[in-house]
Write an enzyme that holds these catalytic residues in place. Sequence first.
Site, PDB file in Angstrom:
ATOM      1  N   HIS A  89       1.994 -11.609   4.011  1.00  0.00           N
ATOM      2  CA  HIS A  89       2.258 -10.176   3.872  1.00  0.00           C
ATOM      3  C   HIS A  89       1.279  -9.370   4.727  1.00  0.00           C
ATOM      4  CE1 HIS A  89       3.114  -6.416   1.437  1.00  0.00           C
ATOM      5  NE2 HIS A  89       1.894  -6.155   1.871  1.00  0.00           N
ATOM      6  N   GLU A  90      -0.002  -9.698   4.635  1.00  0.00           N
ATOM      7  CA  GLU A  90      -1.005  -8.946   5.391  1.00  0.00           C
ATOM      8  C   GLU A  90      -0.882  -9.202   6.890  1.00  0.00           C
ATOM      9  OE1 GLU A  90      -2.385  -6.638   3.938  1.00  0.00           O
ATOM     10  OE2 GLU A  90      -2.034  -7.283   1.885  1.00  0.00           O
ATOM     11  N   HIS A  93       1.721  -6.992   8.312  1.00  0.00           N
ATOM     12  CA  HIS A  93       1.282  -5.623   8.598  1.00  0.00           C
ATOM     13  C   HIS A  93       0.773  -5.522  10.036  1.00  0.00           C
ATOM     14  CE1 HIS A  93       1.871  -3.434   4.925  1.00  0.00           C
ATOM     15  NE2 HIS A  93       1.114  -4.234   4.197  1.00  0.00           N
ATOM     16  N   TYR A 104       2.209   5.044   7.529  1.00  0.00           N
ATOM     17  CA  TYR A 104       1.993   4.512   6.179  1.00  0.00           C
ATOM     18  C   TYR A 104       2.063   5.634   5.142  1.00  0.00           C
ATOM     19  CZ  TYR A 104       0.399   1.013   2.842  1.00  0.00           C
ATOM     20  OH  TYR A 104       0.315   0.126   1.795  1.00  0.00           O
ATOM     21  N   GLU A 113       5.619  -1.591   3.948  1.00  0.00           N
ATOM     22  CA  GLU A 113       5.355  -2.535   2.865  1.00  0.00           C
ATOM     23  C   GLU A 113       6.519  -3.506   2.685  1.00  0.00           C
ATOM     24  OE1 GLU A 113       2.901  -3.398   0.854  1.00  0.00           O
ATOM     25  OE2 GLU A 113       1.547  -2.077   1.947  1.00  0.00           O
ATOM     26  N   ASP A 183      -0.326   6.671  -4.159  1.00  0.00           N
ATOM     27  CA  ASP A 183       0.181   5.509  -3.425  1.00  0.00           C
ATOM     28  C   ASP A 183       0.804   5.907  -2.089  1.00  0.00           C
ATOM     29  OD1 ASP A 183       0.810   2.751  -3.092  1.00  0.00           O
ATOM     30  OD2 ASP A 183       2.848   3.113  -3.801  1.00  0.00           O
ATOM     31  N   HIS A 188       4.380   1.600  -2.221  1.00  0.00           N
ATOM     32  CA  HIS A 188       4.637   0.372  -2.967  1.00  0.00           C
ATOM     33  C   HIS A 188       5.743   0.566  -4.004  1.00  0.00           C
ATOM     34  CE1 HIS A 188       0.507  -0.467  -1.447  1.00  0.00           C
ATOM     35  NE2 HIS A 188       0.956  -1.705  -1.375  1.00  0.00           N
TER      36      HIS A 188
END
Length: 273
Positions: A89-90, A93, A104, A113, A183, A188
Site C-alpha cells: 500500500h505504501e 503511494h 491528498y 488511498e 482525515d 480514508h
Amino acid sequence: MARQEGDPPNSDQVVNLSYDFCGKTLEYFKLMLNRNSIDGNGMDVISNVHFRKDYNNAVWLPSQNQLALGDGDGKRFINLGRSIDVVAHEMAHGVTEYVNHLDYTRQSGALNEHFSDVIGTAVQQYVKGQTAQTADWLIGDEIVGSEFRGKALRSMKEPGTAYFGDRQVAHFSKYMDIPLSDDGGGVHYFSGIPNKAFFLAAMQLGTDPATLLWYTALHDRGTIRRDAKFVDLLKALLIAAEKLIRQGELPQSAISVVTSAFSEVGILLPVHA
C-alpha cells in the site's frame, strides 16, 4: 543500513519481512503491471523500519523517497511491517506520486488511498496464492493489536465493518464534503466507495486483470488529473478497458462489468441532453 539487496538475512525479523515484502511487491509490479520499481525506472526501494517510537502508522515519505514503518505501541497495533498489504500500500503511494500525484484531499485523496488499497490487496493475494473468491479482502488484519476493537484497518468487500466506529462508506449517496481537518476531507472514509467497486469488478474479472485495468487507467492524465473525482476514475477505466480489450488483456465483458460495479456504488456517468 541493516540489509541491502543480495545480503543474507538479518538478525532482525522485521528487517527480513520488510525486505521480502518489498521484493514481492516489486515482483508484482514487474510481472503483472510491467513496471520497473516505484518510479518506473528501477529506483532503489528504501524501507525505514522501527520508525520513531511506538508509531502506530506506516507512511510513504515523498521528500525522502522511502516508506516508513512504525513498530506500533503493542496495544492497538503491532509492527506495521508485518503485513504485506500495508507495505505494498505504501509503495503504491510512491507509484501514484510518480504517475499523476493525486492531491491528498477529498475525492482525489480518496482515490489516492483507493489505488494503494488496490495494490495492497493484489500483492497480498498474489503472494498468498489467493483469488478474488478466496481472499478475505481485509487491509491490515495482520497488524492489529489486542486492544484494537476490530479485525482490520479496512474491508474492501464490506467497507465500514473493519472495526468498531469504522466510518468508511460503500455508496456515493453517503459522500459529503467534510472539513479538511477531518482525515483530509475523508480520504480514508470515502475510499471505501471505489474500493467496493474494485471488489465487485475483481469478482468478475479476477484480481490481477482488474488491477491491470486500474493501473492503466491511472496513467490517463487527461482524465485522472490531480483533483480527479470518482466519476473521472470511471471515465478513465472505460477508456482503459477498451484499450485492453483490443490488446486481448481483458474480456469483452469488462466494460459492462466496470459500469455495473460503479453503478452499484452510486457512481454514474453524467447524462448529456
